[in-house]
Design a protein around this motif. Structure first.
Motif, mmCIF file in Angstrom:
data_model
loop_
_atom_site.group_PDB
_atom_site.id
_atom_site.type_symbol
_atom_site.label_atom_id
_atom_site.label_comp_id
_atom_site.label_asym_id
_atom_site.label_seq_id
_atom_site.Cartn_x
_atom_site.Cartn_y
_atom_site.Cartn_z
ATOM 1 N N GLN A 360 0.828 -1.206 0.000
ATOM 2 C CA GLN A 360 0.000 0.000 0.000
ATOM 3 C C GLN A 360 0.865 1.259 0.000
ATOM 4 N N VAL A 361 1.947 1.216 0.785
ATOM 5 C CA VAL A 361 2.855 2.365 0.832
ATOM 6 C C VAL A 361 3.483 2.600 -0.536
ATOM 7 N N LEU A 362 3.891 1.508 -1.192
ATOM 8 C CA LEU A 362 4.517 1.641 -2.507
ATOM 9 C C LEU A 362 3.547 2.209 -3.535
ATOM 10 N N THR A 363 2.286 1.767 -3.475
ATOM 11 C CA THR A 363 1.295 2.293 -4.416
ATOM 12 C C THR A 363 1.048 3.779 -4.199
ATOM 13 N N LEU A 364 1.355 4.274 -3.002
ATOM 14 C CA LEU A 364 1.197 5.701 -2.720
ATOM 15 C C LEU A 364 2.459 6.486 -3.057
ATOM 16 N N VAL A 365 3.627 5.931 -2.695
ATOM 17 C CA VAL A 365 4.884 6.664 -2.857
ATOM 18 C C VAL A 365 5.240 6.842 -4.333
ATOM 19 N N GLU A 366 5.045 5.813 -5.137
ATOM 20 C CA GLU A 366 5.451 5.874 -6.544
ATOM 21 C C GLU A 366 4.734 6.984 -7.315
ATOM 22 N N PRO A 367 3.400 7.071 -7.265
ATOM 23 C CA PRO A 367 2.752 8.170 -7.998
ATOM 24 C C PRO A 367 3.089 9.547 -7.438
ATOM 25 N N VAL A 368 3.294 9.637 -6.116
ATOM 26 C CA VAL A 368 3.677 10.928 -5.523
ATOM 27 C C VAL A 368 5.040 11.362 -6.048
ATOM 28 N N ALA A 369 5.989 10.406 -6.119
ATOM 29 C CA ALA A 369 7.320 10.727 -6.644
ATOM 30 C C ALA A 369 7.238 11.160 -8.102
ATOM 31 N N ILE A 370 6.435 10.445 -8.894
ATOM 32 C CA ILE A 370 6.263 10.810 -10.306
ATOM 33 C C ILE A 370 5.628 12.191 -10.431
ATOM 34 N N LEU A 371 4.651 12.472 -9.564
ATOM 35 C CA LEU A 371 3.962 13.767 -9.604
ATOM 36 C C LEU A 371 4.926 14.909 -9.293
ATOM 37 N N ILE A 372 5.757 14.735 -8.255
ATOM 38 C CA ILE A 372 6.700 15.796 -7.867
ATOM 39 C C ILE A 372 7.693 16.070 -8.989
ATOM 40 N N VAL A 373 8.270 14.992 -9.541
ATOM 41 C CA VAL A 373 9.243 15.152 -10.626
ATOM 42 C C VAL A 373 8.577 15.776 -11.852
#
Length: 396
Positions: A360-373
């Protein structure tokens, strides 16, 4: 410091070799010269050069398993430890077991020898070994210690691997931004001198790109200084405690870390009770193993409750250290005398729950990282586009 040398005796022309103690290789060469020996090679002794290789906890799990196997096979403890002290692949490990062997020879119990050695054994290992010595089941205690250390290492590896992909993603995005900033943006910096008024965002992007190309050492120096300050800041024990406690309050991440800590607490408690360590000592050491101060306080409260006559189940229910679903298993183990077994089952349940929450954490962290970049790159591209449209009078 010990050195190994090879040389030629000037008087007899014979090839000689050996070992000498000295401060440096120059000191050894001078000593050999005073003995009419011309040095051909001088190298640090293997045992000394191995000092640079640090012994980690993962290096100790296999030796504990080997000790358990050797003692089960009828080999005396001193002989088993002596065999590990002959490890040529890891001199630091060999030195540690040599010290343990010398302490055993001087009459110290194996558990105290482990605690006094230079090897980074977790504190619970000496307690497990002490219980094994008293019960006559040293091999079982050593296996329990090895399995617990393997479990701790597996948890650390899972967390590290879970964070690897997001970190690689962020690093790739930062590299892409730097390429755009240093290779693309400067191509349009001449628009700053074009005489036309640029939109604020375009002016900021082009000005920053021009400054970065004019003074790259200032940019990279400041970036390196910031990283160094962050490393020093987060190396502080108080900061680590604050970050750890704060992370428990973060949605999704907090429950994941709580599950992981609960699994570790139950696993360690199961291993120690299985090795016949007393309940009070077990609860004390299990509490100290937590990296979260808030949960550590709750776990230490169990010790006071049990000492005052409360059952472990009642104390756990009061402290809310574990979810209610786990209390049923512990209550059964408390009544039937199978507490160690039930705690092991609780550890497995929380371990599985921890893996689900990690996803669940990974499904949240990955799109957030993509969004920031994506936002950062988008801002730079938008700034360039605005500069182009402003200079060509194209309305957007």
């Amino acid at each position: 410091m010990k050195f190994t040398y090879e040389g030629i005796n000037v008087k007899t022309s014979e090839l000689v070799s050996g070992e000498l103690e000295g401060v440096s290789d120059v000191d050894i060469v001078n000593t050999l010269a005073s003995r009419n020996i011309e040095a051909l090679s001088v190298t640090p002794h293997k045992d000394e050069s191995g000092k640079s290789k640090k012994v980690t906890i993962s290096d100790l799990t296999l030796p504990l398993q080997e000790l358990a196997t050797l003692t089960e096979s009828g080999v005396t403890l001193l002989e088993a430890v002596g065999a590990l002290a002959k490890n040529k692949e890891h001199p630091g490990l060999a030195r540690g077991f040599k010290k343990i062997a010398s302490l055993i020879e001087s009459g110290e119990p194996f558990s105290k020898a482990i605690a006094q050695s230079s090897l980074p054994f977790p504190e619970y290992v000496s307690h497990l070994v002490s219980a094994g010595e008293l019960s006559g089941e040293l091999a079982v205690a050593l296996r329990n210690a090895s399995e617990q250390m393997n479990y701790d290492q597996a948890v650390r590896n899972e967390i590290r691997s879970a964070l690897t992909y997001p970190m690689v993603l962020i690093a790739s995005g930062v590299i892409a931004m730097l390429i755009i900033f240093f290779a693309v943006v400067p191509k349009f910096s001449h628009m700053l001198d074009g005489g036309k008024e640029l939109p604020t965002l375009a002016w900021l992007v082009l000005s920053a790109g021009k400054y970065a190309n004019d003074y790259p050492y200032v940019i990279f120096g400041s970036f390196g200084a910031c990283i160094l300050l962050l490393v020093m800041f987060f190396s502080n024990s108080r900061v680590k405690k604050f970050v750890a406690n704060f992370s428990l309050r973060i949605p999704v991440i907090g429950p994941w870390l709580s599950e992981q800590d609960a699994a570790k607490w139950a696993s360690l408690s199961s291993a120690m009770l299985g090795a016949r360590v007393g309940l009070i000592n077990t609860l004390t050491l299990a509490a100290e193993s937590s990296m979260f101060e808030a949960r550590q306080i709750k776990a230490k409260g169990l010790v006071n409750d049990v000492q005052s006559g409360m059952t472990l189940t009642e104390s756990l229910e009061r402290s809310a250290l574990l979810p209610p679903s786990s209390l049923n298993l512990i209550a059964v183990g408390d009544k039937t005398g199978q507490l160690a077994t039930m705690l092991g089952a609780v550890a497995k349940l929380h371990d599985e729950a921890c893996k689900r929450r990690m996803k669940q954490v990974l499904t949240l962290v990955e799109p957030v990282a993509i969004l920031i970049v994506g936002v950062m790159i988008g801002i730079m591209i938008l700034g360039i586009v605005l500069a182009i449209t402003a200079s060509t009078d194209i309305a957007i």
